[in-house]
Design an enzyme around this catalytic site. Sequence first.
Site, PDB file in Angstrom:
ATOM      1  N   HIS A 140      35.796 -32.346 108.341  1.00 35.39           N
ATOM      2  CA  HIS A 140      34.678 -32.089 109.241  1.00 35.39           C
ATOM      3  C   HIS A 140      34.509 -30.579 109.360  1.00 35.39           C
ATOM      4  O   HIS A 140      35.452 -29.819 109.130  1.00 35.39           O
ATOM      5  CB  HIS A 140      34.987 -32.703 110.610  1.00 35.39           C
ATOM      6  CG  HIS A 140      33.803 -32.776 111.533  1.00 35.39           C
ATOM      7  ND1 HIS A 140      33.384 -31.697 112.294  1.00 35.39           N
ATOM      8  CD2 HIS A 140      32.953 -33.793 111.827  1.00 35.39           C
ATOM      9  CE1 HIS A 140      32.341 -32.054 113.015  1.00 35.39           C
ATOM     10  NE2 HIS A 140      32.041 -33.314 112.746  1.00 35.39           N
ATOM     11  N   TYR A 141      33.307 -30.145 109.716  1.00 33.98           N
ATOM     12  CA  TYR A 141      33.089 -28.698 109.810  1.00 33.98           C
ATOM     13  C   TYR A 141      33.799 -28.065 111.004  1.00 33.98           C
ATOM     14  O   TYR A 141      33.958 -26.845 111.069  1.00 33.98           O
ATOM     15  CB  TYR A 141      31.594 -28.376 109.863  1.00 33.98           C
ATOM     16  CG  TYR A 141      30.857 -28.933 111.066  1.00 33.98           C
ATOM     17  CD1 TYR A 141      30.861 -28.265 112.289  1.00 33.98           C
ATOM     18  CD2 TYR A 141      30.135 -30.128 110.975  1.00 33.98           C
ATOM     19  CE1 TYR A 141      30.179 -28.772 113.389  1.00 33.98           C
ATOM     20  CE2 TYR A 141      29.459 -30.643 112.067  1.00 33.98           C
ATOM     21  CZ  TYR A 141      29.477 -29.963 113.263  1.00 33.98           C
ATOM     22  OH  TYR A 141      28.807 -30.473 114.358  1.00 33.98           O
TER      23      TYR A 141
END
Length: 207
Positions: A140-141
């Site tokens: 995930h960012y």
Amino acid sequence: MTDILASTEQPPLVRSDMNLVWLDMEMTGLEPDSDRIIEIAVVVTNSTLDRMVEGPVLAIHQSDETLAGMDQWNQNTHGRSGLIDRVKASTVSEADATEQIRDFLSVYVPPGKSPMCGNSICQDRRFMARWMPELERFFHYRNLDVSTLKELCRRWQPAIYKGFQKRAMHTALADIHESIDELKYYREHFLIPSAPDAANGAEKAAE
């Protein structure tokens, strides 16, 4: 220390969006454009940090010229730990490590779900984006950076901050376990939850 591949034993975790991927890397320096990754390790925990599985621990081969370009601190630290010798003997490239680690992580976490977890993890992410971009895209960012709690605790509760002593092993797997232990420490001593009655009262008031 020798390189470690993922365990083939019965997994202690089930695959879940809520599992957390912990990561640490050792590098030849601090600049992703000129320095290189020399070790990477991953650990997956459940969301409450009480179950975990260790993934691959890999020394990544780099040239003698690259290793000779390290500053004195890195030469001394990685020489004492045996990492320099492991890197020289390794046949694992960044691409090989990416494939092995992605295969391992996919057993426990769907792609794009876990934040990248660790200490000063933005630095690891910078190097990963430069040298292992396919692995970086697995995450995930968002980041879960234990250093954020460390800096807040140092300013707001210095006595609690001093209660956790790091061992500073500077090997990837040891540093991951230390980061997990540090987050557990802050959860117990710094992140004090609201009393149940107070929380219930707030919910009723909101209704």
